[in-house]
Write a protein that holds these residues in place. Structure first.
Motif, PDB file in Angstrom:
ATOM      1  N   GLN A   1      14.598  23.981   0.318  1.00 59.84           N
ATOM      2  CA  GLN A   1      14.093  22.622   0.525  1.00 59.84           C
ATOM      3  C   GLN A   1      13.150  22.543   1.732  1.00 59.84           C
TER       4      GLN A   1
ATOM      5  N   LEU B   1       9.815  24.009   0.892  1.00 59.35           N
ATOM      6  CA  LEU B   1       9.055  23.124   0.012  1.00 59.35           C
ATOM      7  C   LEU B   1       8.502  21.946   0.792  1.00 59.35           C
TER       8      LEU B   1
ATOM      9  N   MET C   1      10.402  16.094  -6.588  1.00 54.98           N
ATOM     10  CA  MET C   1      11.566  15.515  -7.239  1.00 54.98           C
ATOM     11  C   MET C   1      11.723  14.055  -6.837  1.00 54.98           C
ATOM     12  N   GLY C   2      11.538  13.810  -5.580  1.00 54.16           N
ATOM     13  CA  GLY C   2      11.474  12.411  -5.207  1.00 54.16           C
ATOM     14  C   GLY C   2      12.524  11.979  -4.224  1.00 54.16           C
ATOM     15  N   GLU C   3      12.479  10.698  -3.961  1.00 54.47           N
ATOM     16  CA  GLU C   3      13.366  10.137  -2.954  1.00 54.47           C
ATOM     17  C   GLU C   3      14.619   9.562  -3.605  1.00 54.47           C
ATOM     18  N   PHE C   4      15.686   9.602  -2.848  1.00 51.01           N
ATOM     19  CA  PHE C   4      16.915   8.982  -3.302  1.00 51.01           C
ATOM     20  C   PHE C   4      17.431   8.056  -2.227  1.00 51.01           C
TER      21      PHE C   4
ATOM     22  N   ILE D   1      16.904  10.014   1.391  1.00 43.71           N
ATOM     23  CA  ILE D   1      16.597  11.435   1.535  1.00 43.71           C
ATOM     24  C   ILE D   1      15.545  11.786   0.512  1.00 43.71           C
ATOM     25  N   GLU D   2      14.868  12.862   0.749  1.00 40.84           N
ATOM     26  CA  GLU D   2      13.853  13.298  -0.193  1.00 40.84           C
ATOM     27  C   GLU D   2      14.158  14.725  -0.582  1.00 40.84           C
ATOM     28  N   LEU D   3      14.157  14.948  -1.854  1.00 39.61           N
ATOM     29  CA  LEU D   3      14.319  16.317  -2.342  1.00 39.61           C
ATOM     30  C   LEU D   3      13.003  16.769  -2.937  1.00 39.61           C
ATOM     31  N   PHE D   4      12.757  18.043  -2.859  1.00 34.90           N
ATOM     32  CA  PHE D   4      11.473  18.559  -3.337  1.00 34.90           C
ATOM     33  C   PHE D   4      11.677  19.519  -4.492  1.00 34.90           C
TER      34      PHE D   4
END
Lengths: 718, 675
Positions: free
Chosen positions: B612, B615, B1-4, A715-718
């Motif tokens: 989210q 964004l 913030m990026g990927e998880f 998943i990607e959070l921004f």
């Protein structure tokens, strides 16, 4: 669309016992359209006034004598000619008052006496010879030659006037073969034709002939429902006596529904070039009963009107001055009809209102209210109520009014015509309008064409406004309006006619573009479209956004970049100047909105001069910029060209004149601008294409969504 | 913030137990809920419905009825015993056998002096409530047939008892039955089936209201013994019925087998009329199964049943509309973490009432998890468990004992029980390993924390941490050790948070008491700040070194949290940190997880909290300006745990509510659309 109106009874019939024949031999027109002479099958001849439905006089031959052919009226001498026991009888007296009868003993048996209105009676002998009555009177005992062969008998005959020349048409039967003789009078000559054989044993039930386009059209109906047409040339008639029979080419005009069995007592009659009245043939949508009177359009092979006749049909049918005379049961009915010039549009129901009209026409009865007060009351739908004589009378008077108006148009001054037409339009019920409006317009246009001093703009506009007209009904109207510089009428036509040919559209366009602005501003145009254009030209940005407090975002061009580019080029949209005057623009808008097919339009577009093309393109560019920059909505209630219409025209023009434009230095900037439009459109479309892809993806994603017990995801959070 | 990288785990078959009965204490605003497995949960209605206490169940303890007497909670069950609970240490204090066979119901008089229980053998037994215990007083006259339901008259002079086919009214003084109200059986085919009066209520005006197995709610005149009114409310059973006794007794609610709750109100049927009557007013349908437990608070109807969810349905005429207070609340998951996560080893520990499951997460895309079961031996249910960060140790506790296991894996997992545990580790509420796995902390009964050193060789008692002697009684429900091994934070249900210095083995400080119970606490590995999240959704950061709230925390309090955040109805149950980025705090509730970036500004009060999507659609350059501290992800739902492993991949343990619903037994058949 042809229409049959409510009929009325002329007289009762005394059919013979086994009902095989109606008891009427024939009906001939008397001195005018309102009088007919009815000859019954035995001894009497009666004169009727049609509009009053009453006999004016009657004349009976002596006991023991018998009338063998219908009496005719010689309008030159005001005398009647009848044939008793195959001998000629001439009654020279007015109104059958048994004053003076001349018996003419001729040397051969007479078949029939024919007489055209205003023409001289012609006597047709049973053996095929033809004499003018005058020549017989001069020498009654002159020898009569035999034209027909042995065992050849006449089945049917008629007389036709073609360009002052009278023709007698005879059909004969000889041993199952059918022949046709075309006999010219003065100088006499005859041509013999052989009819092609239909199925063995079938002989034609009825014949009908009509003169059109310098040819004689012969219609004949067979018991199997086939109706053939043969065209006989009037000119190429050989001078020598036609001994050997030429084969007569035929074409199948209609295949009428027969129902079960074959037609027995049926008859077909050509009403005009395109319409045929048929009696004794089943209605295609009403089962097997054959008691119908139908009007078929032979061009489009469509049934135009139908009417069920009570009682037995004898297969007899006459037609004089827009009335069908039909004996059925124990009455002789008169059914008024109308066969307006038909257009494909109306035949296919493309013209507005034809549909409602079709469903109502056969039953429409004018009511006193409408006639007296001109009210547009609900059309009375009472179908088969008992009608009084007065109603019938009123029916006929309205019809006469149409005719009268038509007559009036031919002669009266403009003001009177205008008044009368207006009155007529308000008086008439809507569904009756379509046929008559076409006639009126045609007559008006033809008079205007013939008489350059005559032109009634407002009347024509009024007629166009009824929306019952289309271009094919009245093909000269638009060009006439252009010629007379009646741009308002042009606009109306462009608006209301669904079938303007591309050539005419182009002619209009040419006229509009090349007309000086000064002239254009003098023209009064339809206010609605003018308001639209005014708004478009004068509005500034501030008011552009607000409409009822709702500011729609541009749905057309969302591309920011494009808008920025456009802005740069046009510096500010409020400074956009319309390259043509207001009224000119309105007229051009009208052109933009007419339907067209580009293959047909393109050749005509090439005729425009390069200046005109430039101007037109500039105007289109102006429109495009206005539409795309101001986020210009298609204003509700205003007729306005759509953005895609504008783009289509730009493309068409460029297609038609590309080489010329490329060579023209002034056009360079314009072309560049247009190029940027195309680019922006392409970009818009490609953006839409992109969205389409992701939307489809979205659709697919919905289907997914089955998560197992354990999965590793990103998943990607921004 | 990026990927998880996210390990999405759905193999935790957590299955909550059906709600059997409940009792509401209107003085303390506490709701006690008994589940079918014998567990009792206490919800604090003053503190955002926080589930503050859980008394673990026991095999064979089937609680049929609960009863508050002041602050004391009694239960009775089909094992024939009456139990009083120790609400501080969360265990049964004592049990008394009533010697009357299975007990169906228990009820105390309004003065709180006597307890009546209804037994299978048809006796109503009166117990006197004494300090610290109860004492059998006498039996009321015995009748044939079991006593299903009981209700005291508010004057304590009479007791109404629901039985099969009838209701008996006893004189509490003499023990004689004064009236017998015969209850009609159901019509039709079930005429031969006896009708069970599942529930009975006794109003001060001597009106008796009963709910029975024939689907009737009946209103009787207790003085004359006549039936006043019958409402047929269901084709099935009316299982529960309760009066808003704390108020004016003008409202009664009844729960049915169909999952509906029906309210009756004592009102005048027409305006301006004084003769009031009982009128059926509202129907709530929030359950799919039997509604076997009901509570009537001043403002809400609380119901629970077979479908395991606790539903708080505010009565809209009693609360302000369109506020958080008026929102329907469903509590489906426990307000504590049942999942342990070994961050270094990638192990997951799932706590069930009667067993533990240990799972290993897959290394790559493949589903390479292994798992092992650990079964408890005793009949007591597990109350807490812990897994060390290295994955080498596992500890759990029941009410009576603690067990410690050594986990080793070389290709296969071997789990060995550590034999000799220090005596001090007997009954604990919460277990916690230090981050280096060398120490085990256990909050003990004596409101103290026991520190035990664990190593390969032995398990040695080190110290007992106590802050003061005596008066501190509230148990500690949260324990948290810092990464550097210096600090230990404890929180109790009195909302106190204490910090201990483990080097000195003594109390370091106490965080200022906030009026809402902390739902989870954590110590930041880098800054050693204590993050606490409370039942009212507030977040605090407390610097352990400076012994004060940090600047960030003060700014957050000044600016205030968004109402969308505050109105969430499930508490934050776990906090982890990002070892690579000290600014990131990862916390989760049931419906979302959130990464709080302390370096970013707080959202404006009118900003979009869940931004989210916005964004995502912005170009990278504009994201900075739009983003705020709360990064909320709602992709995963019904979260039991969100944790960050050492390799920075997220572990998300989901338990979809639908899966729970699908495992429930079939509800009663209801005719729908002519089937």
């Amino acid at each position: 669309m042809a229409a049959l109106y409510e009929g009325y009874t002329l007289c009762g019939l005394v059919p013979d016992q086994n009902l095989s024949s109606s008891g009427i031999q024939g009906i001939e027109e008397e001195r005018d359209r309102d009088h007919v002479v009815v000859t019954d099958s035995t001894r009497s001849v009666t004169l009727y006034k049609v509009s009053d439905q009453k006999p004016l006089g009657s004349w009976t031959v002596k006991q023991g004598q018998k009338l063998t052919c219908p009496a005719v009226f010689n309008s030159q001498t005001n005398e009647y000619v009848a044939v008793t026991d195959n001998k000629c009888v001439i009654d020279r007296r007015e109104h059958f008052c048994l004053f003076r009868v001349l018996f003419l003993q001729v040397s051969s048996d007479v078949w029939k006496v024919h007489c055209t209105h205003g023409g001289e009676p012609v006597v047709l002998f049973q053996r095929g010879a033809v004499r003018l009555l005058d020549s017989l009177l001069a020498a009654p005992q002159q020898p009569i030659e035999e034209v027909l062969a042995q065992e050849e008998t006449i089945r049917w005959s008629t007389i036709i006037v073609a360009e002052t020349q009278q023709f007698i048409i005879i059909t004969t039967e000889q041993k199952g073969e059918h022949f046709l003789y075309l006999q010219r009078l003065n100088p006499n000559s005859v041509q013999r034709y052989r009819l092609e054989r239909e199925e063995p044993g079938l002989s034609p039930l009825s014949f009908s002939a009509i003169y059109k386009d310098k040819h004689i059209c012969l219609l004949y109906l067979y018991p199997n429902g086939h109706m053939y047409q043969s065209v006989l040339s009037v000119r190429g008639l050989g001078t020598e006596e036609g001994v050997q029979a030429l084969p007569l080419p035929r074409s199948l005009l209609l295949g009428l529904p027969v129902g079960d069995g074959q037609l027995e007592a049926a008859s077909a009659m050509a009403l005009d070039e395109a319409h045929v009245a048929v009696v004794g043939v089943p209605h295609p949508s009403a089962g097997g009963g054959k008691d119908f009177l139908c009007i078929w359009n032979t061009n489009f092979q469509t049934l135009q009107a139908g009417k069920e006749m009570a009682g037995k049909i004898y297969g007899q049918l006459w037609s004089y001055s827009n009335k069908v005379f039909i004996p059925h049961g124990k009455t002789l009915s008169i059914i008024p009809f109308e066969c307006p010039k038909s257009s494909l549009a109306s035949a296919l129901g493309k013209l507005k209102h034809t549909k409602t009209e079709e469903s109502k026409t056969p039953n429409s009865v004018p009511s006193w209210n409408n006639i007296l007060h001109g009210e547009k009351a609900q059309p009375s739908k009472t179908a088969e109520t008992r009608r009084t004589r007065t109603t019938r009378k009123s029916q006929s008077t309205t019809n006469l009014t149409t005719d009268q108006v038509l007559e009036l148009i031919k002669t009266a001054p403009v003001e009177e015509i205008q008044k009368e037409v207006e009155g007529f339009l308000t008086r008439s019920e809507f569904q009756d309008l379509q046929p008559s409006v076409g006639q009126l317009a045609l007559t008006l246009v033809s008079r205007s064409l013939a008489d350059p001093a005559f032109y009634s703009s407002s009347t024509l506009a009024q007629l166009v406004h009824t929306r019952c007209l289309c271009h094919s009904v009245c093909p000269d109207l638009v060009l006439l309006a252009l010629e007379k510089k009646d741009y308002f009428l042009c606009q109306l036509c462009l608006q209301f006619f669904p079938d303007i040919p591309e050539a005419v559209t182009c002619a209009c366009l040419k006229a509009f573009i090349s007309m000086p602005d000064v002239d254009a501003e003098k023209v009064s145009l339809e206010p609605n479209s003018v308001t639209f254009m005014e708004n478009l030209i004068t509005r500034d940005r501030a008011e552009a956004g607000l409409q009822n407090g709702f500011s729609p975002t541009s749905s057309v061009v969302n591309d920011r970049q494009t808008r920025a580019e456009d802005k740069k080029k046009a510096s500010a949209p409020s400074q956009l100047i319309c390259p043509v005057g207001l009224h000119k623009a309105v007229l051009i808008n009208e052109i933009l909105q007419t339907p067209y097919s580009d293959t047909f339009l393109l050749p005509h577009l090439k005729d425009l001069s390069s200046q005109n093309v430039m101007l037109f393109l500039q105007y289109l560019q102006f429109l495009y910029l206005k539409y795309s920059q101001d986020a210009f909505p298609q204003m509700e209630g205003f007729r306005s060209p759509s953005l895609s219409q504008i783009m289509d025209w730009v493309c068409l023009l460029l297609d038609a004149h590309f080489t010329v434009l490329v060579m023209t230095p002034e056009a360079k900037g314009l072309l560049l601008n247009l190029h940027s439009f195309v680019k922006s459109q392409v970009r818009l479309v490609s953006e839409l294409g992109k969205i389409e892809g992701s939307l489809q993806q979205l659709h697919k994603m919905k289907a997914k969504e089955s998560i197992g017990q354990y999965s590793i995801e990103i998943i990607e959070l921004f | 913030m990026g990927e998880f990288k996210v390990h999405r785990v759905r193999f935790f078959d957590y299955m909550p137990s059906a709600i059997r009965t409940m009792a509401f204490n209107s003085q303390t605003e506490r709701l006690a809920v008994a589940r079918a497995d014998g567990a009792v949960e206490i919800f604090n209605f003053n503190d955002n419905f926080f589930q503050e206490k859980v008394i673990p169940g026991q095999d064979g303890r089937a609680i049929e009825a609960l009863c508050w007497v002041g602050h004391r909670l009694f239960s009775a069950g089909l094992n024939g015993e009456i139990t009083e609970y120790d609400l501080e240490n969360l265990r049964p204090q004592y049990t008394v056998d009533a010697y009357g066979g299975p007990i169906w119901t228990i009820s105390s008089n309004s003065q709180g002096t006597q307890l009546a229980v209804g037994c299978e053998d048809g006796t109503v037994k009166i117990f006197a409530i004494l300090e610290e215990r109860i004492q059998f007083q006498r039996n009321l006259n015995r009748h044939k047939g079991r006593i299903i339901s009981l209700c005291w008259h508010p004057s304590s002079a009479q007791i109404a008892a629901g039985m099969t086919d009838m209701i008996t009214i006893y004189d509490a003084e003499t023990g004689q039955a004064t009236r017998r109200l015969l209850v009609d059986r159901a019509m039709g085919a079930s005429k031969n089936k006896e009708v069970v009066v599942w529930s009975v209520g006794y109003l001060s005006d001597h009106t008796i209201i009963s709910g029975d197995s024939a689907g009737k709610v009946q209103i009787w005149n207790g003085l004359t013994g006549t039936l006043v009114r019958t409402y047929l409310v269901t084709k099935w059973d009316v299982l529960s019925l309760i009066i808003n006794a704390s108020q004016d007794e003008s409202s009664v609610i009844a729960g049915t087998s169909e999952g509906t709750v029906i309210q009756f109100q004592f009102i005048s049927s027409t305006l301006d009329q004084h003769d009031k009557e009982w009128v059926r007013t509202r129907t709530f349908r929030n359950h799919s199964h039997d509604v076997s437990a009901l509570a009537h608070t001043d403002t809400a109807v609380v119901s629970g049943g077979m479908d395991t969810q606790l539903v708080v349905r505010p009565l809209l005429d009693k609360v302000e509309k369109n506020t958080q207070e008026s929102a329907l609340r469903k509590i489906a998951f426990p307000h504590r973490s049942l999942v342990g996560c070994a961050k270094k080893a990638g192990l997951l520990l799932f706590q069930f009432p009667d067993r533990l499951e240990l799972w290993k997460l897959g290394e790559s895309e493949g589903h390479g998890e292994q798992h092992t079961h650990t079964h408890t031996l005793g009949e007591d249910h597990i109350c807490c468990s812990a897994l060390s960060a290295c994955g080498g140790w596992l500890a759990y506790s029941t009410v009576s004992s603690v067990r410690l296991y050594r986990i080793q894996y070389n290709k296969t997992i071997s789990i060995n029980k550590v034999p000799k545990l220090p005596k001090e580790l007997r009954s604990v509420h919460q277990l916690c390993f230090s981050s280096d796995s060398s120490k085990l902390f256990a909050s003990s009964c004596q409101s103290s924390v026991i520190v035990v050193a664990v190593s390969q060789q032995e398990c040695r008692y080190l110290h007992t941490l106590k802050h003061k002697t005596g008066e501190w009684k509230a148990r500690m429900h949260l324990l948290c050790a810092s990464d550097d091994g210096k600090w230990l934070a404890t929180a109790n249900t009195d909302c106190e948070i204490h910090i201990y210095n483990l080097h000195k083995m003594k109390l370091h400080c106490m965080v200022p008491v906030y009026n809402s119970c902390p739902t989870t606490i954590a110590i930041h590995p880098v800054t050693n700040n204590l993050i606490s999240v409370h039942a009212d959704q507030q977040i605090f950061e407390f610097s352990l070194v400076q012994k004060e709230y940090t600047q960030w925390s003060r700014r957050l309090q000044t600016q205030g949290l968004l109402s969308l955040w505050l109105e969430r109805d499930t508490p934050i149950t776990h906090i982890t940190f990002n070892p690579k980025n000290p600014d990131h705090i990862i916390l989760h509730d049931t419906y979302m997880f959130c990464i709080i970036d302390q370096s970013l500004p707080f959202p404006e009060l009118n900003a979009v909290l869940w931004n989210q999507m916005t964004l995502k659609n912005l170009p990278v350059s504009q994201r900075i300006g739009q983003s705020h501290a709360f990064k909320i992800c709602k992709i995963f739902q019904h979260l039991m745990c969100v944790s960050l492993l050492e390799d920075l991949s997220l572990v998300v343990v989901e338990r979809p509510l639908l899966d729970i619903m699908s495992q429930l037994p079939a509800p009663v058949r209801q005719k729908k659309f002519a089937t």
